[in-house]
Design an enzyme around this catalytic site. Structure first.
Site, PDB file in Angstrom:
ATOM      1  CB  CYS A 189      -0.937  -0.010   1.203  1.00 31.97           C
ATOM      2  SG  CYS A 189      -0.100   0.120   2.786  1.00 31.97           S
ATOM      3  NE  ARG A 194      12.235  -0.837   1.390  1.00 34.80           N
ATOM      4  CZ  ARG A 194      12.996   0.250   1.408  1.00 34.80           C
ATOM      5  NH1 ARG A 194      13.308   0.827   2.541  1.00 34.80           N
ATOM      6  NH2 ARG A 194      13.431   0.754   0.282  1.00 34.80           N
ATOM      7  CG  HIS A 224       7.551   5.120  -3.987  1.00 35.95           C
ATOM      8  ND1 HIS A 224       7.435   4.285  -5.070  1.00 35.95           N
ATOM      9  CD2 HIS A 224       7.844   4.322  -2.936  1.00 35.95           C
ATOM     10  CE1 HIS A 224       7.647   3.038  -4.688  1.00 35.95           C
ATOM     11  NE2 HIS A 224       7.902   3.038  -3.397  1.00 35.95           N
TER      12      HIS A 224
HETATM   13  S1  SF4 Z   1      12.159  -0.221  -2.684  1.00 36.96           S
HETATM   14 FE1  SF4 Z   1      11.629  -1.515  -4.323  1.00 36.96          FE
HETATM   15  S2  SF4 Z   1      13.171  -3.027  -4.405  1.00 36.96           S
HETATM   16 FE2  SF4 Z   1      13.318  -2.064  -2.413  1.00 36.96          FE
HETATM   17  S3  SF4 Z   1      12.125  -3.343  -1.077  1.00 36.96           S
HETATM   18 FE3  SF4 Z   1      10.771  -1.765  -1.824  1.00 36.96          FE
HETATM   19  S4  SF4 Z   1       9.851  -2.620  -3.610  1.00 36.96           S
HETATM   20 FE4  SF4 Z   1      11.593  -3.873  -3.142  1.00 36.96          FE
HETATM   21  S1  SF4 Z   2      -2.088   1.943   5.619  1.00 32.39           S
HETATM   22 FE1  SF4 Z   2      -1.686   0.032   4.487  1.00 32.39          FE
HETATM   23  S2  SF4 Z   2      -1.455  -1.504   6.050  1.00 32.39           S
HETATM   24 FE2  SF4 Z   2      -2.434   0.253   6.999  1.00 32.39          FE
HETATM   25  S3  SF4 Z   2      -4.608  -0.029   6.776  1.00 32.39           S
HETATM   26 FE3  SF4 Z   2      -4.024   1.053   5.010  1.00 32.39          FE
HETATM   27  S4  SF4 Z   2      -3.580  -0.518   3.486  1.00 32.39           S
HETATM   28 FE4  SF4 Z   2      -3.592  -1.502   5.469  1.00 32.39          FE
END
Ligand code: SF4
Ligand code: SF4
Ligand code: SF4
Lengths: 457, 555
Positions: free
Chosen positions: B70, B104, B202
Site C-alpha cells: 500500500c 525492510r 513514494h
Molecule cells: S524499494 Fe523496491 S526493491 Fe526495495 S524493497 Fe521496496 S519494492 Fe523492493
Molecule cells: S495503511 Fe496500508 S497496512 Fe495500513 S490499513 Fe491502510 S492498506 Fe492496510
C-alpha cells in the site's frame, strides 16, 4: 542497540513503543488456512493483506496464499460491496477453493461494510458457484489483537459451518488455539496414541509445513475438511486449548449445537499436557497407553536432572496471551522464577489468569496486559532477568542486555526450529527444556570466570 | 531519446518450445472477462525499438493474488523509514506500524551521539474510542510523550487508512506540535487506499521530504565532486558499497536518499552539484523538484552489474569534465575489473545460457537483468510490481500518460526556482555540448529498450500467471519477493529475493556484483534439488516413464 530505554519506567498514555502484539486480521488469515482448500480473503486495502501474508511467510517459510479486495479511495468512500463481489468472482474462477474465508480490516470496519449481506447478495446473483462456501469474521484491529482475530475466525468457522444432525460422531473436537503446524501435528499424534476419535479444527499441519516435493499445490492435503467441520456439531465434547484463541469457538459450538466443552490452556509443559491427555482419556473413556506414560516420565527425568540450573533463575516471558499463560506455568514447573510476564493483548483476563497460576508465590512478579517491549526493556534495565522467553522481537533486548532469548510463540522470523519441532505435549516440553538449558549453560560457558569453566555439568 | 541506449539484438522466439504469445494466451485463458481485458493490457511482448504500450500503475483487480502493498508502505516503509535519526510515529491501529518495523532491510550505521529510531516501532495503537471520537488528541499526546522522553531532532507522522477515513487532521496536529515543541514535526497523508500501490506513497514521501527537510541547512560544503544518490535504500548494504566505490574515485556523497542517511545530511544535501538516480520510480519526483528549485541536474545511473557500474562511473566523471577525475575513475574501474573478471568468467562458464525471470519493485526488475547478464543468464520475462509506464517504455512516454483519478489524488507540488539559492551547476553551453555528444540528462530509457524482442513483460504479475510461467517456460532462477519465494521454490525453482536479498548482499558496485555472482552460482549449483525425488521413486519412475512433468523437472 535500543539506546532509548533507561531504568526509569516512562509515563506514557498515548504512545505505544515496540508493541508485543499485532492486529486482528493476521490471526484470522492464519486460522482460515487451517481449513482444507480455503482461500483467506482480506476485505480492505491491499496493504494489510500484503503485510499479513509477508509476516506469516517469514514465520513459516511456506507459501501463504490470500486475496484482497484492493480498496482504493472510491471503495473507501462508497463501500466495498463491488470490490468484494468482483473478488469472489475472480477467486472462484481463477483459484477455485472450496471455501473463501473473508475477514475485515480496520478500513472496511470503519466504513461499516456488512459482509453477510454482501455474501448473501453475491450468492443470490450467482457469483458464488453451487456447492462452494463463503464464511466471514469481523476483525477490527482497534479492538483486541492478533489473537482476537484468530479467535473470531474460529467462531466464524463454527458459526457458518458446524451443524447438528443428531447422529453422534463419537468424536472429540479439539480446538487447538494459535499453535504452529508442528504443534498441531503433535496434538494429533497424542490423540491417535490414545486411540481417540477426534476432529482438530483449524489444522494447519500439511498446509504450512509442507515437504519439498518439487510440486506446488495451492491447496495441499492438510486443513480440516468442511465435511468434518460440519460434523463437529455431532461430537461428544470439545476440548478447547487456550482461553484467548480457542474458548470462544467452543462456547459458540455449545450455544449452536449443544456440544459441551472443556476449557484448558495450551498444552505447553508438563501439567498442561497432563490436563490435555487426561481430558481426552476421560471423555473418550480410554486408558492412557504405557508409551505416553513413558514419554511423560522421560520429560520428568530430564527436568529433575537439570533442575539445579533452572532454580530461581529470573525470567521474562512475553508474547501472545495463551502462549504466555501456558509458558508461565511451565516455567514454574522447571523452577524458573517468573519476573516480568507481558502480553500486548488487551483485557484484565490475561492478568487474572497469570495471577491465578503464580498463586501468590512470586510477589515481585509484574504481570501486564497491553504491555509493550519498551516498558519490558525499561524494567529489565531497572532489575535484570537471566532469561527471556518470547518471540523474535525480543532479540534486540537480549543483545542489548546480554540476556539469552529462547524463542517460542509467534512470530519467529529468524530461526527454523519451530517449523520442525513442537512445543506442546511431553515431546514439545522436552524440546523446550533442551533449548532453555542450552541457552542458560551456553551463556554461563561464555561468560563465567575461567576457573569456573567446567567440562561436565 | 538519447543515443545512450544499446538496443539488444536477437529475438526470443520460444522457450521450451512455447512462444511468448502462446504463453501469454495460456495466462489469460479462462479469466473472467473483465479481469481478462485488464490483464491483457498488462502482459505484453516486448519490442526494444519501439516499446509497446503496457498497462501499468492501474488498480489492482480485487480477488487477484497480487504482490503489491500500500501507499503507507511506499511512504513510511520505503522512502522515509531509512532516515534513522528521526522519530517515526504511525498513527493508526497497531498493525500498520508493527509490520513496517524492521522488516525492510535498509541498514544503518549509527554514529556515536545519534539515535537509531529504526529499531523502534512507535504507534498510537488506536482503540475503538479513538476511531469513534477521533484520534487527534491521542496523536498530539503521543508526539508530546515522544518528545518529552527522547528529544529527537524531528518527528515524522504517518496516517493509515482508518485515520484518513475518520478525518483526523494530522497536518494541523503536526503544525501545532512543531510550534509547541520547537522541533521539526511533519506528517504524511499516506493512507493505504490513497493509491493503487506503494508508488503513490513514494510520491507523497518525496513531496514531504522536499517540503519539510530539503534545504533547511545552507552550510556550504567545499568537497570537490559532490553528489547525492537518489533512490538507493541501502538494502543489504548497497549504499555502503556504492559509497566506498565513489570514495575511491574521489567523489563525495552528501546524502543517499534514503539509505544509511541522517536528518542532518538530508537537510544539507541541496549543496550537491549533481543528483544521480538509482531507482527512478521511487524518487524521480525529488530529482525533478531539486533541479527546478536549486538547479541541480540529474541523470539515471545503475550500480547493479559490472558493466552498468563502470558506465555509471564514467558518466559521472564526464559530467564533471575534469581530466583528473576521468583518469582516476578509469584507474578504479581497471583495478576493480581486474579482480572481478576472472570470477565472473568462471561462473559465467557454468551458467551461460540459463534463463531468469524477475518480478519486483519499480527498478530492480530492470537493474538485475544486468547482473544476471554478466554471468550469461538471460532474462526472458520481467515486470515491476508498482512501476508506471515510463519505467517500462522510457520517460519520453510521459506526455502520453493519461492521468487517472487515482494519480490525480496525489498532490503535485508547485516548485519554482529559489531566487537566492538557485544556481545552475553546469553552464548551458557545457550542458548542450554533453547532450550533443549523446549524454542524457533527466531521462530514463526504461526496461523495455534493454530487453530482447518478444521477451514477456508482465506488470503486477499475479500468482496465476507466475505458475504458468514456471510450468511452461521453466526458468532456471527467479528474482522475486517474500510472498512468492516459497511458491516458486516449492515448484523446484530457486528464487532469489530481490527486495530483501534473502538477508545477503551487498550486490551493488563491483564488489557487490561479485557477491551476487557467487550467490547465484551457489543457488544454481546446490545439490538440494537433486535430492527431491527419493531413490525408490526414481525406481518407480523408471518403470513408468510417463510420470508428471513436475516430477521430471524436479529430478
Ligand atoms: S524499494 Fe523496491 S526493491 Fe526495495 S524493497 Fe521496496 S519494492 Fe523492493
Ligand atoms: S495503511 Fe496500508 S497496512 Fe495500513 S490499513 Fe491502510 S492498506 Fe492496510
Ligand atoms: S489497518 Fe488495521 S488491519 Fe490493516 S494492518 Fe493496520 S491495523 Fe492491521
Amino acid at each position: 542497540m535500543l539506546d532509548l530505554a533507561t531504568p526509569t519506567i516512562s509515563e506514557r498514555s498515548a504512545l505505544k513503543i515496540n508493541p508485543a502484539k499485532t492486529c486482528q486480521p493476521i490471526g484470522a488469515m492464519y486460522a482460515a488456512l487451517g481449513i482444507h482448500s480455503c482461500m483467506p480473503h482480506s476485505h480492505g486495502s491491499q496493504g494489510c493483506c500484503a503485510y499479513h501474508r509477508s509476516h506469516l511467510t517469514r514465520h513459516f517459510k511456506e507459501p501463504v496464499a490470500a486475496t484482497t479486495s484492493s480498496f482504493t479511495e472510491g471503495a473507501s468512500v462508497f463501500g466495498g460491496m463491488a470490490n468484494l463481489q468482483q473478488a469472489l468472482i475472480n477467486i472462484f474462477s481463477i483459484y477455485n477453493p472450496e471455501v473463501v474465508a473473508v475477514h475485515t480490516t480496520c478500513l472496511s470496519e470503519v466504513i461499516g461494510d456488512d459482509i453477510p449481506t454482501i455474501i448473501k447478495k453475491a450468492r443470490e446473483e450467482g457469483k458464488i458457484p453451487e456447492g462452494k462456501t463463503v464464511i466471514h469474521a469481523n476483525t477490527p484491529s482497534f479492538v483486541g489483537s492478533n489473537v482476537t482475530g484468530y479467535s473470531n475466525m474460529c467462531v466464524g468457522i463454527v458459526n457458518y459451518l458446524a451443524e447438528k444432525s443428531g447422529e453422534s460422531t463419537e468424536a472429540i473436537n479439539i480446538f487447538p488455539g494459535w499453535l504452529d503446524p508442528s504443534d498441531m501435528r503433535e496434538l494429533k499424534r497424542l490423540a491417535e496414541e490414545l486411540g481417540v476419535k477426534y476432529t482438530l479444527c483449524p489444522d494447519t499441519s500439511d498446509v504450512l509445513d509442507l515437504p519439498q516435493t518439487g510440486v506446488y499445490e495451492m491447496y495441499p492435503k492438510g486443513g480440516t475438511p468442511v465435511e468434518a467441520i460440519k460434523r463437529m456439531g455431532d461430537a461428544i465434547k470439545t476440548v478447547a486449548l487456550g482461553e484467548f484463541t480457542a474458548h470462544a469457538a467452543a462456547q459458540k459450538l455449545n450455544d449452536k449445537c449443544g456440544v459441551p466443552f472443556e476449557a484448558l490452556d495450551a498444552p505447553i509443559g508438563l501439567t498442561n499436557t497432563d490436563l490435555y491427555i487426561d481430558a481426552l482419556r476421560r471423555i473418550a473413556e480410554v486408558d492412557v497407553p504405557a508409551s505416553i506414560d513413558a514419554e511423560r516420565g522421560r520429560l520428568l527425568d530430564v527436568i529433575q536432572d537439570i533442575g539445579q540450573y533452572f532454580h530461581e533463575v529470573p525470567v521474562a516471558i512475553f508474547g501472545d496471551p495463551d502462549h504466555v499463560v501456558a509458558m508461565t506455568r511451565f516455567a514454574i514447573e522447571l523452577g524458573l522464577k517468573p519476573k516480568y510476564i507481558f502480553s500486548g493483548a488487551t483485557g484484565r483476563a490475561f492478568e487474572n489468569r497469570v495471577h491465578a497460576i503464580l498463586d501468590g508465590r512470586f510477589p515481585d512478579a509484574i504481570v501486564k496486559q497491553q504491555g509493550d517491549l519498551f516498558e519490558l526493556h525499561e524494567r529489565i534495565k531497572a532489575d535484570p532477568v537471566k532469561l527471556i522467553l518470547g518471540n523474535t522481537y525480543g532479540k534486540h533486548i537480549g543483545r542489548a542486555e546480554n540476556i539469552p532469548l529462547v524463542r517460542f510463540g509467534f512470530p519467529i522470523l529468524d530461526r527454523v526450529g519451530h517449523r520442525l519441532f513442537p512445543t506442546v505435549g511431553y515431546r514439545g516440553a522436552m524440546h523446550l527444556v533442551e533449548k532453555i538449558s542450552d541457552a542458560l549453560l551456553d551463556q554461563r560457558d561464555r561468560t563465567c570466570p575461567e576457573e569456573w569453566f567446567e567440562l561436565v555439568q | 531519446m538519447s543515443t545512450e541506449a544499446t538496443i539488444p539484438t536477437g529475438t526470443i522466439e520460444e522457450v521450451e518450445g512455447v512462444t511468448p504469445d502462446a504463453l501469454r494466451e495460456q495466462m489469460l485463458k479462462g479469466l473472467p472477462s473483465k479481469t481478462l481485458r485488464k490483464r491483457a493490457k498488462q502482459i505484453v511482448s516486448n519490442d526494444p525499438e519501439t516499446p509497446p504500450e503496457i498497462g501499468a500503475n492501474s488498480r489492482t483487480i480485487p480477488g487477484i493474488i497480487t504482490q503489491r502493498g500500500c501507499t503507507y508502505a511506499g511512504c513510511r516503509g520505503v522512502v522515509i523509514g531509512p532516515i534513522h535519526d528521526i522519530l517515526h510515529i504511525t498513527h493508526g491501529p497497531v498493525g500498520c506500524g508493527y509490520y513496517s518495523w524492521m522488516t525492510r532491510r535498509n541498514l544503518a550505521r549509527v554514529p556515536e551521539g545519534q539515535t537509531n529510531y529504526m529499531q523502534y516501532c512507535m504507534t498510537t495503537d488506536m482503540q475503538e474510542d479513538h476511531i469513534v471520537f477521533g484520534g487527534e488528541k491521542r496523536l498530539a499526546e503521543a508526539i508530546r510523550e515522544a518528545y518529552r522522553l527522547f528529544k529527537p531532532k524531528a518527528i515524522s507522522v504517518y496516517a493509515t487508512c482508518p485515520v484518513g477515513l475518520i478525518g483526523d487532521d494530522i497536518h494541523t496536529v503536526c503544525r501545532l506540535a512543531k510550534e509547541e515543541l520547537g522541533i521539526n514535526v511533519f506528517g504524511f497523508s499516506c493512507e493505504g487506499y490513497k493509491g493503487v500501490s506503494q508508488s503513490a506513497g513514494h510520491h507523497i514521501a518525496n513531496n514531504g521530504v522536499f517540503k519539510h527537510m530539503i534545504g533547511l541547512d545552507d552550510t556550504p560544503n567545499d568537497a570537490k565532486y559532490k553528489i547525492n544518490i537518489l533512490g538507493e535504500y541501502n538494502i543489504g548494504g548497497d549504499a555502503w558499497a556504492i559509497d566506498e566505490l565513489l570514495k575511491k574515485c574521489g567523489i563525495s556523497i552528501l546524502a543517499t536518499l534514503s539509505g544509511g542517511v541522517s536528518y542532518d545530511e538530508i537537510i544539507n544535501c541541496h549543496q550537491a552539484d549533481l543528483n544521480v538516480v538509482m531507482c527512478h520510480r521511487s524518487i524521480n519526483y525529488m530529482a525533478e523538484m531539486m533541479e527546478t528549485k536549486f538547479g541541480i541536474p540529474w541523470f539515471k545511473v545503475n550500480f547493479i552489474g559490472a558493466d552498468s557500474t563502470a558506465k555509471s562511473l564514467r558518466k559521472i566523471a564526464k559530467y564533471f569534465d575534469d581530466k583528473e577525475l576521468i583518469d582516476r575513475v578509469e584507474e578504479v574501474i581497471a583495478a576493480e575489473l581486474a579482480v572481478l573478471r576472472p570470477i565472473q568468467a568462471e561462473i559465467k562458464a557454468k551458467h551461460q545460457g540459463k534463463k531468469a525471470a524477475i518480478f519486483v519493485g519499480g527498478s530492480r526488475a530492470h537493474h538485475y537483468q544486468d547482473l544476471f547478464g554478466d554471468i550469461g543468464i538471460e532474462t526472458v520475462s520481467a515486470g515491476y510490481e508498482f512501476a508506471h509506464r515510463d519505467d517500462y517504455e522510457g520517460r519520453d512516454v510521459l506526455p502520453n500518460i493519461k492521468v487517472d483519478a487515482d494519480s490525480r489524488n496525489i498532490e503535485e507540488l508547485d516548485v519554482e526556482p529559489d531566487e537566492a539559492r538557485f544556481r545552475p551547476r553546469i553552464s548551458p553551453e557545457a550542458k548542450q555540448k554533453l547532450i550533443d555528444a549523446g549524454f542524457a540528462f533527466s531521462d530514463y530509457l526504461g526496461m523495455m529498450r534493454e530487453m530482447k524482442k518478444r521477451a514477456l513483460v508482465i506488470d503486477d504479475i499475479s500468482h496465476h500467471e507466475l505458475e504458468h510461467l514456471i510450468k511452461t517456460w521453466k526458468p532456471d532462477i527467479i528474482g522475486s519477493g517474500i510472498k512468492d519465494k516459497f511458491i516458486i521454490e516449492k515448484m523446484g525453482v530457486p528464487c532469489k529475493q530481490l527486495h530483501s536479498y534473502d538477508y545477503g548482499g551487498p550486490y551493488a558496485s563491483f564488489a557487490g556484483a561479485i557477491n551476487f555472482y557467487k550467490e547465484i552460482d551457489r543457488m544454481l549449483s546446490t545439490k538440494v534439488w537433486s535430492y527431491v525425488v527419493p531413490p525408490w521413486v526414481k525406481d518407480r519412475k523408471a518403470a513408468a516413464p510417463e510420470a508428471p512433468a513436475e516430477e521430471q523437472k524436479a529430478a
